[in-house]
Design a protein around this motif. Structure first.
Motif, PDB file in Angstrom:
ATOM      1  N   TYR A   8       9.886  -2.417   4.447  1.00 42.71           N
ATOM      2  CA  TYR A   8       8.463  -2.092   4.311  1.00 42.71           C
ATOM      3  C   TYR A   8       7.910  -2.717   3.028  1.00 42.71           C
ATOM      4  N   ARG A   9       8.706  -2.614   1.943  1.00 39.83           N
ATOM      5  CA  ARG A   9       8.245  -3.154   0.658  1.00 39.83           C
ATOM      6  C   ARG A   9       8.042  -4.667   0.741  1.00 39.83           C
ATOM      7  N   GLU A  10       8.957  -5.313   1.456  1.00 41.55           N
ATOM      8  CA  GLU A  10       8.855  -6.770   1.588  1.00 41.55           C
ATOM      9  C   GLU A  10       7.602  -7.160   2.385  1.00 41.55           C
ATOM     10  N   ALA A  11       7.260  -6.315   3.343  1.00 42.33           N
ATOM     11  CA  ALA A  11       6.130  -6.643   4.218  1.00 42.33           C
ATOM     12  C   ALA A  11       4.778  -6.382   3.554  1.00 42.33           C
ATOM     13  N   ALA A  12       4.777  -5.530   2.498  1.00 45.17           N
ATOM     14  CA  ALA A  12       3.500  -5.014   1.987  1.00 45.17           C
ATOM     15  C   ALA A  12       2.959  -5.765   0.788  1.00 45.17           C
ATOM     16  N   GLY A  13       1.616  -5.797   0.701  1.00 41.44           N
ATOM     17  CA  GLY A  13       0.948  -6.319  -0.483  1.00 41.44           C
ATOM     18  C   GLY A  13       0.628  -5.189  -1.449  1.00 41.44           C
ATOM     19  N   LEU A  14       0.531  -3.972  -0.924  1.00 39.23           N
ATOM     20  CA  LEU A  14       0.189  -2.792  -1.730  1.00 39.23           C
ATOM     21  C   LEU A  14       1.074  -1.637  -1.283  1.00 39.23           C
ATOM     22  N   ILE A  15       1.512  -0.810  -2.249  1.00 34.18           N
ATOM     23  CA  ILE A  15       2.348   0.337  -1.898  1.00 34.18           C
ATOM     24  C   ILE A  15       1.678   1.605  -2.435  1.00 34.18           C
ATOM     25  N   VAL A  16       1.494   2.603  -1.575  1.00 35.57           N
ATOM     26  CA  VAL A  16       0.847   3.844  -1.987  1.00 35.57           C
ATOM     27  C   VAL A  16       1.781   5.017  -1.678  1.00 35.57           C
ATOM     28  N   ASP A  17       2.046   5.831  -2.701  1.00 28.26           N
ATOM     29  CA  ASP A  17       2.896   7.015  -2.529  1.00 28.26           C
ATOM     30  C   ASP A  17       2.046   8.123  -1.896  1.00 28.26           C
ATOM     31  N   VAL A  18       2.474   8.646  -0.749  1.00 27.64           N
ATOM     32  CA  VAL A  18       1.644   9.645  -0.061  1.00 27.64           C
ATOM     33  C   VAL A  18       2.180  11.070  -0.202  1.00 27.64           C
ATOM     34  N   ASN A  19       3.324  11.237  -0.847  1.00 27.42           N
ATOM     35  CA  ASN A  19       3.943  12.567  -0.913  1.00 27.42           C
ATOM     36  C   ASN A  19       3.082  13.551  -1.705  1.00 27.42           C
ATOM     37  N   GLY A  20       2.808  14.709  -1.108  1.00 28.88           N
ATOM     38  CA  GLY A  20       2.050  15.758  -1.781  1.00 28.88           C
ATOM     39  C   GLY A  20       0.594  15.403  -2.028  1.00 28.88           C
ATOM     40  N   ARG A  21       0.062  14.427  -1.330  1.00 23.42           N
ATOM     41  CA  ARG A  21      -1.329  14.034  -1.578  1.00 23.42           C
ATOM     42  C   ARG A  21      -2.164  14.175  -0.323  1.00 23.42           C
ATOM     43  N   SER A  22      -3.449  14.498  -0.532  1.00 28.86           N
ATOM     44  CA  SER A  22      -4.331  14.688   0.616  1.00 28.86           C
ATOM     45  C   SER A  22      -4.787  13.325   1.148  1.00 28.86           C
ATOM     46  N   VAL A  23      -5.316  13.352   2.369  1.00 25.99           N
ATOM     47  CA  VAL A  23      -5.832  12.122   2.991  1.00 25.99           C
ATOM     48  C   VAL A  23      -6.922  11.508   2.102  1.00 25.99           C
ATOM     49  N   ASP A  24      -7.819  12.356   1.570  1.00 19.88           N
ATOM     50  CA  ASP A  24      -8.902  11.831   0.727  1.00 19.88           C
ATOM     51  C   ASP A  24      -8.361  11.170  -0.538  1.00 19.88           C
ATOM     52  N   GLU A  25      -7.360  11.797  -1.147  1.00 22.07           N
ATOM     53  CA  GLU A  25      -6.762  11.194  -2.352  1.00 22.07           C
ATOM     54  C   GLU A  25      -6.161   9.824  -2.036  1.00 22.07           C
ATOM     55  N   ILE A  26      -5.515   9.747  -0.904  1.00 21.30           N
ATOM     56  CA  ILE A  26      -4.862   8.478  -0.534  1.00 21.30           C
ATOM     57  C   ILE A  26      -5.921   7.398  -0.267  1.00 21.30           C
ATOM     58  N   VAL A  27      -6.974   7.793   0.452  1.00 20.31           N
ATOM     59  CA  VAL A  27      -8.039   6.832   0.758  1.00 20.31           C
ATOM     60  C   VAL A  27      -8.696   6.352  -0.545  1.00 20.31           C
ATOM     61  N   THR A  28      -8.929   7.273  -1.486  1.00 20.84           N
ATOM     62  CA  THR A  28      -9.544   6.885  -2.755  1.00 20.84           C
ATOM     63  C   THR A  28      -8.650   5.911  -3.517  1.00 20.84           C
ATOM     64  N   GLU A  29      -7.359   6.190  -3.532  1.00 15.41           N
ATOM     65  CA  GLU A  29      -6.463   5.252  -4.218  1.00 15.41           C
ATOM     66  C   GLU A  29      -6.491   3.876  -3.545  1.00 15.41           C
ATOM     67  N   LEU A  30      -6.503   3.901  -2.228  1.00 12.22           N
ATOM     68  CA  LEU A  30      -6.568   2.628  -1.491  1.00 12.22           C
ATOM     69  C   LEU A  30      -7.817   1.834  -1.875  1.00 12.22           C
ATOM     70  N   GLU A  31      -8.942   2.543  -1.927  1.00 11.89           N
ATOM     71  CA  GLU A  31     -10.205   1.875  -2.260  1.00 11.89           C
ATOM     72  C   GLU A  31     -10.134   1.278  -3.665  1.00 11.89           C
ATOM     73  N   GLU A  32      -9.604   2.077  -4.606  1.00 11.04           N
ATOM     74  CA  GLU A  32      -9.512   1.580  -5.979  1.00 11.04           C
ATOM     75  C   GLU A  32      -8.621   0.343  -6.057  1.00 11.04           C
ATOM     76  N   ARG A  33      -7.479   0.434  -5.403  1.00 10.56           N
ATOM     77  CA  ARG A  33      -6.512  -0.652  -5.498  1.00 10.56           C
ATOM     78  C   ARG A  33      -6.984  -1.900  -4.743  1.00 10.56           C
ATOM     79  N   MET A  34      -7.874  -1.697  -3.769  1.00  5.85           N
ATOM     80  CA  MET A  34      -8.377  -2.852  -3.032  1.00  5.85           C
ATOM     81  C   MET A  34      -9.665  -3.393  -3.636  1.00  5.85           C
ATOM     82  N   GLY A  35     -10.085  -2.773  -4.747  1.00  3.47           N
ATOM     83  CA  GLY A  35     -11.239  -3.313  -5.470  1.00  3.47           C
ATOM     84  C   GLY A  35     -12.583  -2.794  -5.034  1.00  3.47           C
ATOM     85  N   PHE A  36     -12.641  -1.528  -4.555  1.00  2.47           N
ATOM     86  CA  PHE A  36     -13.924  -0.953  -4.136  1.00  2.47           C
ATOM     87  C   PHE A  36     -14.528  -0.056  -5.210  1.00  2.47           C
ATOM     88  N   GLU A  37     -14.012  -0.136  -6.468  1.00  6.37           N
ATOM     89  CA  GLU A  37     -14.472   0.819  -7.506  1.00  6.37           C
ATOM     90  C   GLU A  37     -15.960   0.734  -7.722  1.00  6.37           C
TER      91      GLU A  37
END
Ligand code: S3P
Length: 170
Positions: free
Chosen positions: A141-170
């Motif tokens: 999975y790591r080899e296939a990915a450009g971005l890695i997000v840890d989802v353990n203990g986190r809500s869907v909204d938290e994960i989506v927000t991190e994704l947005e930040e990391r993809m440059g939507f700040e």
């Protein structure tokens, strides 16, 4: 291509996160398992039972090839085993930004307790199988990915927000 693609183990939340991300950004969302079920007119469990895993894996590749010819930008969540084929990893990279939702065995076991829809997790020592599969698949999975997000203990909204930040939507 500019699709957003979510990969990771069963129970990582690929479909749920993909749906929320798609809603927020006005993008349609597809899941490769849905496309395969539609093509076959059968559920994933029926495909595994009647046609076997190899045939299912071949269909995963065929579905990625079809998605490559679709120019509508979207969010794509893919079955947990899809990135295992090297050819599929190559196709995923062509399709867009690949994001690995990283989940640990405890989270998976809690989320998928009682699940009957995943043929690889029926019967036997499920805890052990989940641990072994995650250990074996993690590097892939790591080899296939450009971005890695840890989802353990986190809500869907938290994960989506991190994704947005990391993809440059700040
Ligand atoms: C699989 C994951 C499943 C589905 C099939 C096989 C796997 O998808 O494609 O049961 O090999 O990890 P989800 O990751 O959406 O559960």
């Amino acid at each position: 291509m500019k699709n957003v693609i979510l990969i990771g183990f069963m129970g990582a939340g690929k479909t749920t996160v993909g749906e929320r991300y798609g809603e927020k950004h006005g993008l349609p969302m597809v899941d490769t398992d849905w496309l395969i079920e539609e093509r076959a007119g059968m559920t994933i469990s029926e495909i595994f039972a009647q046609k076997g895993e190899d045939e299912f894996r071949r269909t995963e590749t065929a579905v990625l090839q079809t998605l490559l010819s679709d120019t509508q930008e979207k969010v794509i969540s893919v079955g947990g085993g899809l990135p295992l084929r090297e050819e599929n990893r190559r196709l995923l990279k062509q399709l867009g930004t690949v994001i690995y939702l990283e989940v640990n065995p405890d989270t998976v076991l809690k989320r998928l307790k009682g699940d009957t829809t995943r043929p690889l997790l029926q019967g036997g020592d499920v805890t052990r199988r989940v641990e072994e599969l995650i250990a074996a698949r993690g590097p892939i999975y790591r080899e296939a990915a450009g971005l890695i997000v840890d989802v353990n203990g986190r809500s869907v909204d938290e994960i989506v927000t991190e994704l947005e930040e990391r993809m440059g939507f700040e």
